[in-house]
Design a protein around this motif. Structure first.
Motif, PDB file in Angstrom:
ATOM      1  N   LEU A 152     -19.202 -37.771   7.596  1.00  0.00           N
ATOM      2  CA  LEU A 152     -20.474 -38.352   8.026  1.00  0.00           C
ATOM      3  C   LEU A 152     -20.419 -39.875   7.906  1.00  0.00           C
ATOM      4  N   ILE A 153     -19.981 -40.346   6.736  1.00  0.00           N
ATOM      5  CA  ILE A 153     -19.915 -41.786   6.467  1.00  0.00           C
ATOM      6  C   ILE A 153     -18.462 -42.164   6.185  1.00  0.00           C
ATOM      7  N   ALA A 154     -17.979 -43.204   6.843  1.00  0.00           N
ATOM      8  CA  ALA A 154     -16.602 -43.661   6.592  1.00  0.00           C
ATOM      9  C   ALA A 154     -16.571 -44.623   5.410  1.00  0.00           C
ATOM     10  N   GLY A 155     -17.592 -45.456   5.285  1.00  0.00           N
ATOM     11  CA  GLY A 155     -17.531 -46.417   4.193  1.00  0.00           C
ATOM     12  C   GLY A 155     -18.791 -47.246   4.012  1.00  0.00           C
TER      13      GLY A 155
ATOM     14  N   THR B 233      -0.860 -55.625   2.803  1.00  0.00           N
ATOM     15  CA  THR B 233      -1.807 -56.426   2.047  1.00  0.00           C
ATOM     16  C   THR B 233      -1.737 -56.067   0.568  1.00  0.00           C
ATOM     17  N   ASP B 234      -2.786 -56.452  -0.197  1.00  0.00           N
ATOM     18  CA  ASP B 234      -2.724 -56.233  -1.642  1.00  0.00           C
ATOM     19  C   ASP B 234      -3.449 -54.964  -2.080  1.00  0.00           C
ATOM     20  N   VAL B 235      -3.933 -54.167  -1.124  1.00  0.00           N
ATOM     21  CA  VAL B 235      -4.432 -52.820  -1.421  1.00  0.00           C
ATOM     22  C   VAL B 235      -3.630 -51.884  -0.515  1.00  0.00           C
ATOM     23  N   ASP B 236      -3.552 -50.589  -0.870  1.00  0.00           N
ATOM     24  CA  ASP B 236      -2.634 -49.745  -0.108  1.00  0.00           C
ATOM     25  C   ASP B 236      -3.308 -49.000   1.046  1.00  0.00           C
ATOM     26  N   GLY B 237      -4.384 -49.570   1.584  1.00  0.00           N
ATOM     27  CA  GLY B 237      -5.018 -48.957   2.746  1.00  0.00           C
ATOM     28  C   GLY B 237      -6.469 -49.360   2.840  1.00  0.00           C
ATOM     29  N   VAL B 238      -7.163 -48.739   3.788  1.00  0.00           N
ATOM     30  CA  VAL B 238      -8.598 -48.959   3.926  1.00  0.00           C
ATOM     31  C   VAL B 238      -9.294 -47.907   3.070  1.00  0.00           C
ATOM     32  N   TYR B 239     -10.175 -48.369   2.222  1.00  0.00           N
ATOM     33  CA  TYR B 239     -10.901 -47.484   1.309  1.00  0.00           C
ATOM     34  C   TYR B 239     -12.347 -47.290   1.774  1.00  0.00           C
ATOM     35  N   THR B 240     -13.011 -46.300   1.154  1.00  0.00           N
ATOM     36  CA  THR B 240     -14.407 -46.024   1.494  1.00  0.00           C
ATOM     37  C   THR B 240     -15.313 -47.194   1.145  1.00  0.00           C
ATOM     38  N   THR B 241     -14.862 -48.046   0.239  1.00  0.00           N
ATOM     39  CA  THR B 241     -15.513 -49.329   0.009  1.00  0.00           C
ATOM     40  C   THR B 241     -14.496 -50.212  -0.716  1.00  0.00           C
ATOM     41  N   ASP B 242     -14.853 -51.460  -0.980  1.00  0.00           N
ATOM     42  CA  ASP B 242     -13.915 -52.376  -1.636  1.00  0.00           C
ATOM     43  C   ASP B 242     -13.481 -51.803  -2.990  1.00  0.00           C
ATOM     44  N   PRO B 243     -12.213 -51.419  -3.121  1.00  0.00           N
ATOM     45  CA  PRO B 243     -11.758 -50.800  -4.379  1.00  0.00           C
ATOM     46  C   PRO B 243     -11.856 -51.744  -5.576  1.00  0.00           C
TER      47      PRO B 243
ATOM     48  N   SER C  27     -27.430 -49.814  13.927  1.00  0.00           N
ATOM     49  CA  SER C  27     -26.786 -49.628  15.221  1.00  0.00           C
ATOM     50  C   SER C  27     -26.506 -48.141  15.292  1.00  0.00           C
ATOM     51  N   GLU C  28     -25.846 -47.706  16.348  1.00  0.00           N
ATOM     52  CA  GLU C  28     -25.597 -46.276  16.524  1.00  0.00           C
ATOM     53  C   GLU C  28     -24.830 -45.678  15.336  1.00  0.00           C
ATOM     54  N   ILE C  29     -23.899 -46.463  14.756  1.00  0.00           N
ATOM     55  CA  ILE C  29     -23.069 -45.912  13.683  1.00  0.00           C
ATOM     56  C   ILE C  29     -23.172 -46.725  12.387  1.00  0.00           C
ATOM     57  N   LYS C  30     -24.281 -47.468  12.195  1.00  0.00           N
ATOM     58  CA  LYS C  30     -24.402 -48.323  11.007  1.00  0.00           C
ATOM     59  C   LYS C  30     -25.851 -48.518  10.593  1.00  0.00           C
TER      60      LYS C  30
ATOM     61  N   VAL D   2     -23.856 -49.149   5.515  1.00  0.00           N
ATOM     62  CA  VAL D   2     -23.083 -47.906   5.550  1.00  0.00           C
ATOM     63  C   VAL D   2     -22.707 -47.643   7.000  1.00  0.00           C
ATOM     64  N   VAL D   3     -21.469 -47.185   7.204  1.00  0.00           N
ATOM     65  CA  VAL D   3     -20.920 -47.028   8.550  1.00  0.00           C
ATOM     66  C   VAL D   3     -20.309 -45.644   8.703  1.00  0.00           C
ATOM     67  N   GLY D   4     -20.567 -45.005   9.828  1.00  0.00           N
ATOM     68  CA  GLY D   4     -19.912 -43.726  10.099  1.00  0.00           C
ATOM     69  C   GLY D   4     -20.279 -43.194  11.469  1.00  0.00           C
ATOM     70  N   VAL D   5     -19.287 -42.719  12.218  1.00  0.00           N
ATOM     71  CA  VAL D   5     -19.597 -42.178  13.552  1.00  0.00           C
ATOM     72  C   VAL D   5     -20.387 -40.874  13.437  1.00  0.00           C
ATOM     73  N   GLY D   6     -20.343 -40.240  12.252  1.00  0.00           N
ATOM     74  CA  GLY D   6     -21.105 -39.012  12.040  1.00  0.00           C
ATOM     75  C   GLY D   6     -22.609 -39.208  12.180  1.00  0.00           C
ATOM     76  N   MET D   7     -23.065 -40.462  12.046  1.00  0.00           N
ATOM     77  CA  MET D   7     -24.493 -40.770  12.168  1.00  0.00           C
ATOM     78  C   MET D   7     -25.063 -40.424  13.533  1.00  0.00           C
ATOM     79  N   ARG D   8     -24.183 -40.472  14.540  1.00  0.00           N
ATOM     80  CA  ARG D   8     -24.647 -40.188  15.899  1.00  0.00           C
ATOM     81  C   ARG D   8     -25.273 -38.801  15.998  1.00  0.00           C
ATOM     82  N   SER D   9     -24.722 -37.858  15.226  1.00  0.00           N
ATOM     83  CA  SER D   9     -25.166 -36.472  15.374  1.00  0.00           C
ATOM     84  C   SER D   9     -25.921 -35.938  14.160  1.00  0.00           C
ATOM     85  N   HIS D  10     -26.180 -36.806  13.164  1.00  0.00           N
ATOM     86  CA  HIS D  10     -26.889 -36.326  11.973  1.00  0.00           C
ATOM     87  C   HIS D  10     -28.129 -37.161  11.681  1.00  0.00           C
TER      88      HIS D  10
END
Ligand code: ADP
Ligand code: ASP
Ligand code: MG
Length: 400
Positions: free
Chosen positions: A246-249, A168-178, A372-375, A340-348
């Protein structure tokens, strides 16, 4: 290998794509390529269909909007030939990519790979237009905007590919829209679950359905740039993550509108009457808040719908006024949903409060909340979208 619209925008770029494909092949890989229409082309085609009639027949709409990918598939095959690489295009009906009959939002059900596998084994690169398939009625279907990602993952699954590389036109998935936060950080890995949530709340780097499919079919997906050779982002299982953040993005979505139905009788069945009427009209409701009764016996219900369905929703509610028995309906299209999204939310604990405090400190009012569980998602005034994304990116320590 899947190449998005920016990567396919013009003959020069298509030559660049052909060079990347040739390099993979030279490295000893059999390659199938899924292509998008040139950047802006699908919008242009949608515009034609809408101009012809806002109520365009969905099957004919698909005939129009699927054409952009046919052009780029043919052009890439030609560019590959010119580079000395055997290749041929395989249109949706030729493969065949069988979908449901839901024109303009079809889902892939099956891909017949016998012929394409034989052709690839004989050394020919398969070039497949994304976004399109063939319905049970034998007519062309499309998969919803951004659907080429899903075409690519579905084809990768059907071919039992080692990997599905999304260029694509960015070089990966970023923590938010670069493009909104220059300090966004590229993630080396992200879990399927986090990517799924991020996509579904607005990070358009991958279509939601493509992530769902990758998760289900265990397709290894990599997001990387068409324009440089830096390592991209690998979408992986949770067990493959070494150190969990804790938070992916953070993601945003400006495609929703808010509706408040006020003065609703506070009794069983009323909420069902509101949302039943909307469901009958195929309106997808997202966030829902029912307020406490501040005037004895009545309450207010606030919710969001896709902006494109605001007028329809208002019409449905107006017609159901007597059945629901509300006082007023008000709406606001100038809203944005920030998540905000992150699987770390389950345990924090305390993840949500960090969000509310950071927004509060900047004077940004929260109009609705869902979790939700992670958002965690909040609805705010649209004018604060960029500010909110930046503030939250900093608040969760995500800045590069
Ligand atoms: P393509 O045409 O290649 O499918 P898209 O425009 O659909 O490309 O998706 C890539 C865009 O997604 C990027 O240009 C970027 O602005 C946007 N984006 C939104 N959120 C993110 C994110 N978290 N990481 C990377 N890109 C993102
Ligand atoms: N060309 C289609 C769109 O713009 C599909 C895609 O690019 O993924 O939605
Ligand atoms: Mg896309």
């Amino acid at each position: 290998m899947k190449f998005g619209g920016t990567s396919m925008a013009g003959i020069e770029r298509i030559r660049g794509v052909a060079a990347r494909v040739a390099a993979e092949r030279a490295a000893g890989h059999e390659v199938a390529v899924v292509v998008s229409a040139m950047a802006g082309e699908t919008d242009r085609l949608v515009g034609f269909a809408q101009a012809a009639s806002p109520l365009a027949d969905r099957a004919e709409y698909d005939v129009v909007v699927a054409s952009g990918e046919q052009v780029t598939a043919g052009l890439l095959a030609i560019a590959l030939h010119a580079a000395g690489v055997p290749a041929r295009s395989w249109l949706g009906w030729q493969l065949a990519i069988a979908t449901t009959d839901a024109h303009s939002t079809a889902r892939i059900e099956d891909i017949d790979t016998d012929a394409v596998l034989a052709s690839m084994a004989a050394g020919s690169v398969a070039v497949v237009p994304g976004f399109q398939g063939i319905g049970p009625d034998g007519r062309v279907t499309t998969l919803g905007r951004g659907g080429s990602d899903t075409s690519a993952v579905a084809l990768a699954a059907a071919l039992h590919a080692d990997r599905c590389d999304i260029y694509t036109d960015v070089d990966g998935v970023y923590t938010t829209d670069p493009r909104i936060v220059p300090r966004a950080r590229k993630l080396a890995t992200i879990t399927y679950e986090e990517m799924l949530e991020l996509a579904s709340v607005g990070a358009k780097v991958l279509q939601t359905r493509s992530v769902e499919l990758a998760m289900k079919e265990k397709v290894r997906v990599q997001v990387l740039s068409s324009f440089n050779d830096t390592p991209g982002t690998l979408v992986v299982g949770e067990d493959e993550i070494v150190e969990q953040e804790l938070i992916a993005g953070v993601a945003y979505n400006r495609n929703e509108a808010k509706i408040t139905v006020a003065g609703v009788p506070d009794r069983p069945g009323v909420v069902a009457a509101i949302f039943g009427a909307l469901a009958d009209a195929q309106v997808n409701v997202d966030m829902i808040v029912q307020n406490i009764a501040y005037v004895a016996g009545t309450t207010d219900v606030t919710f969001t719908v896709p902006r494109t369905e605001l007028a329809l929703s208002e019409d449905v509610l107006a017609k159901a006024k007597a059945a629901i028995g509300y006082a007023t309906v008000t709406s606001d299209a100038a809203v944005a949903k920030i998540s905000v999204v992150g699987v770390g939310m389950r345990s924090h604990a305390g993840v949500a409060v960090t969000m509310f405090r950071a927004l509060g400190d900047r004077g940004i009012n929260i109009q609705a909340i869902t979790t939700s569980e992670i958002k965690v998602s909040v609805l705010i005034a649209e004018e604060y979208t960029e500010l909110a994304v930046r503030v939250l990116h900093t608040a969760y320590g995500l800045d590069a």
